[in-house]
Each structure stands twice: as structure tokens, then as C-alpha cells.
Design a protein around this motif. Sequence first.
Motif, PDB file in Angstrom:
ATOM      1  N   TYR A  55      16.691 -33.067  44.254  1.00 18.87           N
ATOM      2  CA  TYR A  55      16.754 -34.156  45.239  1.00 18.87           C
ATOM      3  C   TYR A  55      18.134 -34.221  45.892  1.00 18.87           C
ATOM      4  O   TYR A  55      18.245 -34.414  47.113  1.00 18.87           O
ATOM      5  CB  TYR A  55      16.412 -35.475  44.555  1.00 18.87           C
ATOM      6  N   GLU A  56      19.178 -34.043  45.106  1.00 20.25           N
ATOM      7  CA  GLU A  56      20.539 -34.090  45.642  1.00 20.25           C
ATOM      8  C   GLU A  56      20.831 -32.922  46.580  1.00 20.25           C
ATOM      9  O   GLU A  56      21.698 -33.007  47.451  1.00 20.25           O
ATOM     10  CB  GLU A  56      21.540 -34.100  44.489  1.00 20.25           C
ATOM     11  N   HIS A  57      20.102 -31.813  46.418  1.00 16.54           N
ATOM     12  CA  HIS A  57      20.311 -30.629  47.256  1.00 16.54           C
ATOM     13  C   HIS A  57      19.177 -30.428  48.260  1.00 16.54           C
ATOM     14  O   HIS A  57      19.008 -29.338  48.805  1.00 16.54           O
ATOM     15  CB  HIS A  57      20.453 -29.379  46.372  1.00 16.54           C
ATOM     16  N   ARG A  58      18.419 -31.457  48.528  1.00 20.65           N
ATOM     17  CA  ARG A  58      17.242 -31.345  49.404  1.00 20.65           C
ATOM     18  C   ARG A  58      17.583 -30.888  50.816  1.00 20.65           C
ATOM     19  O   ARG A  58      16.745 -30.289  51.498  1.00 20.65           O
ATOM     20  CB  ARG A  58      16.471 -32.665  49.443  1.00 20.65           C
ATOM     21  N   HIS A  59      18.826 -31.155  51.242  1.00 13.38           N
ATOM     22  CA  HIS A  59      19.230 -30.753  52.600  1.00 13.38           C
ATOM     23  C   HIS A  59      19.308 -29.226  52.749  1.00 13.38           C
ATOM     24  O   HIS A  59      19.364 -28.721  53.882  1.00 13.38           O
ATOM     25  CB  HIS A  59      20.591 -31.368  52.940  1.00 13.38           C
ATOM     26  N   LEU A  60      19.275 -28.501  51.656  1.00 10.28           N
ATOM     27  CA  LEU A  60      19.371 -27.041  51.703  1.00 10.28           C
ATOM     28  C   LEU A  60      18.012 -26.358  51.871  1.00 10.28           C
ATOM     29  O   LEU A  60      17.963 -25.141  52.064  1.00 10.28           O
ATOM     30  CB  LEU A  60      20.022 -26.515  50.417  1.00 10.28           C
ATOM     31  N   TYR A  61      16.933 -27.133  51.823  1.00  9.70           N
ATOM     32  CA  TYR A  61      15.601 -26.537  51.809  1.00  9.70           C
ATOM     33  C   TYR A  61      14.747 -27.020  52.977  1.00  9.70           C
ATOM     34  O   TYR A  61      14.901 -28.156  53.436  1.00  9.70           O
ATOM     35  CB  TYR A  61      14.915 -26.861  50.471  1.00  9.70           C
ATOM     36  N   PRO A  62      13.811 -26.180  53.443  1.00  9.99           N
ATOM     37  CA  PRO A  62      12.998 -26.503  54.621  1.00  9.99           C
ATOM     38  C   PRO A  62      11.740 -27.312  54.294  1.00  9.99           C
ATOM     39  O   PRO A  62      10.717 -27.184  54.974  1.00  9.99           O
ATOM     40  CB  PRO A  62      12.628 -25.118  55.160  1.00  9.99           C
ATOM     41  N   PHE A  63      11.794 -28.111  53.244  1.00 10.19           N
ATOM     42  CA  PHE A  63      10.688 -28.975  52.873  1.00 10.19           C
ATOM     43  C   PHE A  63      11.292 -30.225  52.245  1.00 10.19           C
ATOM     44  O   PHE A  63      12.445 -30.230  51.812  1.00 10.19           O
ATOM     45  CB  PHE A  63       9.727 -28.289  51.884  1.00 10.19           C
ATOM     46  N   ASP A  64      10.514 -31.301  52.194  1.00 11.11           N
ATOM     47  CA  ASP A  64      11.002 -32.537  51.600  1.00 11.11           C
ATOM     48  C   ASP A  64      10.842 -32.499  50.083  1.00 11.11           C
ATOM     49  O   ASP A  64       9.878 -31.927  49.557  1.00 11.11           O
ATOM     50  CB  ASP A  64      10.237 -33.737  52.160  1.00 11.11           C
ATOM     51  N   ILE A  65      11.789 -33.126  49.408  1.00 12.88           N
ATOM     52  CA  ILE A  65      11.783 -33.168  47.950  1.00 12.88           C
ATOM     53  C   ILE A  65      11.787 -34.615  47.497  1.00 12.88           C
ATOM     54  O   ILE A  65      12.627 -35.411  47.918  1.00 12.88           O
ATOM     55  CB  ILE A  65      12.992 -32.420  47.366  1.00 12.88           C
ATOM     56  N   VAL A  66      10.829 -34.952  46.633  1.00 12.50           N
ATOM     57  CA  VAL A  66      10.689 -36.296  46.080  1.00 12.50           C
ATOM     58  C   VAL A  66      11.193 -36.275  44.639  1.00 12.50           C
ATOM     59  O   VAL A  66      10.799 -35.395  43.864  1.00 12.50           O
ATOM     60  CB  VAL A  66       9.211 -36.741  46.108  1.00 12.50           C
ATOM     61  N   PRO A  67      12.058 -37.204  44.254  1.00 11.72           N
ATOM     62  CA  PRO A  67      12.503 -37.244  42.855  1.00 11.72           C
ATOM     63  C   PRO A  67      11.392 -37.778  41.965  1.00 11.72           C
ATOM     64  O   PRO A  67      10.638 -38.683  42.348  1.00 11.72           O
ATOM     65  CB  PRO A  67      13.695 -38.207  42.895  1.00 11.72           C
TER      66      PRO A  67
END
Length: 244
Positions: A55-67
Motif C-alpha cells: 500500500y505504501e508503494h502503490r504509486h509504483l504500480y499500474p493498478f490500485d492496491i487496497v490494504p
Amino acid sequence: MDTQLQGRADLHMHTTASDGFYCVEDVLDHIAEQAQLNVIAITDHDVMEASLWAYEHRHLYPFDIVPGVEVSSEGGHILALWVTKPIPAKMSLEETVAAIHEQNGIAIIAHPFEMLVSVDAMKRYLRHPQALKDSGLDAIEVHNAGTPTPGNNWMARRTAAKLGMTMVGNSDAHSIGSIGCGVTRFAGSTAAELREAILNGQTVAEGVSWPISDYLRILPISTKRKAACFAASHRPRMMRFGRS
């Protein structure tokens, strides 16, 4: 399938932080390479380190991340999504759902009729399915790609339909090869749109089973662990606490 439900989410997968076979970085890199999912959640058993890292590194990936986290409650395994603080294990179903909602999270029961998780919970929901709705759960996982118990998904879907509850599908992946074998379809592509769809009952659950190689890899380990938990939970009380 409704052609408007183009969003694809897989909200149940594991890493080496619990009983998965791949570290969180490898899991996320694989998802990015496959480019098939819009929203994901890492839901290790009762630990959040990998999920919070993702979640803290979600800006690095091309999809959304839910904690999230998969909570071991007395009423079965509960997916706690959109939470960032641990949820205590071994509480009742109702207490677990309430704790998730205190964080403004979403509570979804995973594989509710999987006998290797909790025979007592499975029997309870077979006899009194209304207990699932009365607990405040937001949705039922009606497609679990890895469930070994025949009829689990069929019964979960039938129960959710009877209760008028939201249905979701997930992979329960422990290996990267299983990610995306179960998905939740929704209108949109973001985590916010997925959350709205779940709360409004506007999702479709679908998927296939794990590849046979993943069953062969995880089942001996998983069955041994769950059998030990089952045996411990059914010992006489005086033995469990060492009293004479």
C-alpha cells in the motif's frame, strides 16, 4: 457478463509474510507484468507487513492496491479490506466485523463453507445462514479459486443470493500462478469505484480453479496446518489450559 463491468479485482492473495510462496515484491511485479487486474489486495493471515508495504508503494504500480488482512475469527476467515491497523484474531464473527468497520473497512467472509477452515462455522452457516447477514458482513466470497472442499463455492453463491448479499470472487493465491484465477467484476477501474460497487451490491464474481500444480504444492502444507488448528480447537478445555 454485463459489458459495463470491465473492472477486475482480486482481493485475496498471500505472500511469504504468512503462507504464500513469493515475497510481496515478486507478487506485485507479476501482477504488473500480466496487466490483467485493476485492483488487488494482499491479505496474509493475521499479519499486515506485506500488505502495508504494498500500500505504501502503490504509486509504483499500474493498478490500485487496497490494504488488508485475512483475519482468523471464531466464525471463519474474514477479509478485512481498507484497514491499516491489525484486527485481533480469535474474536467472534460479529466482533471481527465490528472491528473492521471501526476502521471504515469492508468485511468479507472468505470461503464460508470450507470445512478445513472451521467445521463449526460451516455447520452454523448451513443451519442458520441468516447469521452471515445479521453479523454486518459487507459481502460473501462466492468464488474461491483454491477451495479444496467440493460444493463450497456453490453453497456460498446460493447463500449469498438467498440473503441478497454482495458476491465477490478471489484467487486466494499462494503462488503467482494462481493470481487472477478468481476475480470480482465491477464498473470502473479504481479502488474507490470497487468499494462503491461492493457496498451497493453491484459486482459479479467469476473465475476458475487453481492450476493443479499449485494444489499439489500448497495442499500438504495447508492441510497439515489446518488439521493442527482444528485439533487444538477441539481439545478438552482443561487440556488446552493445562488445568487438572
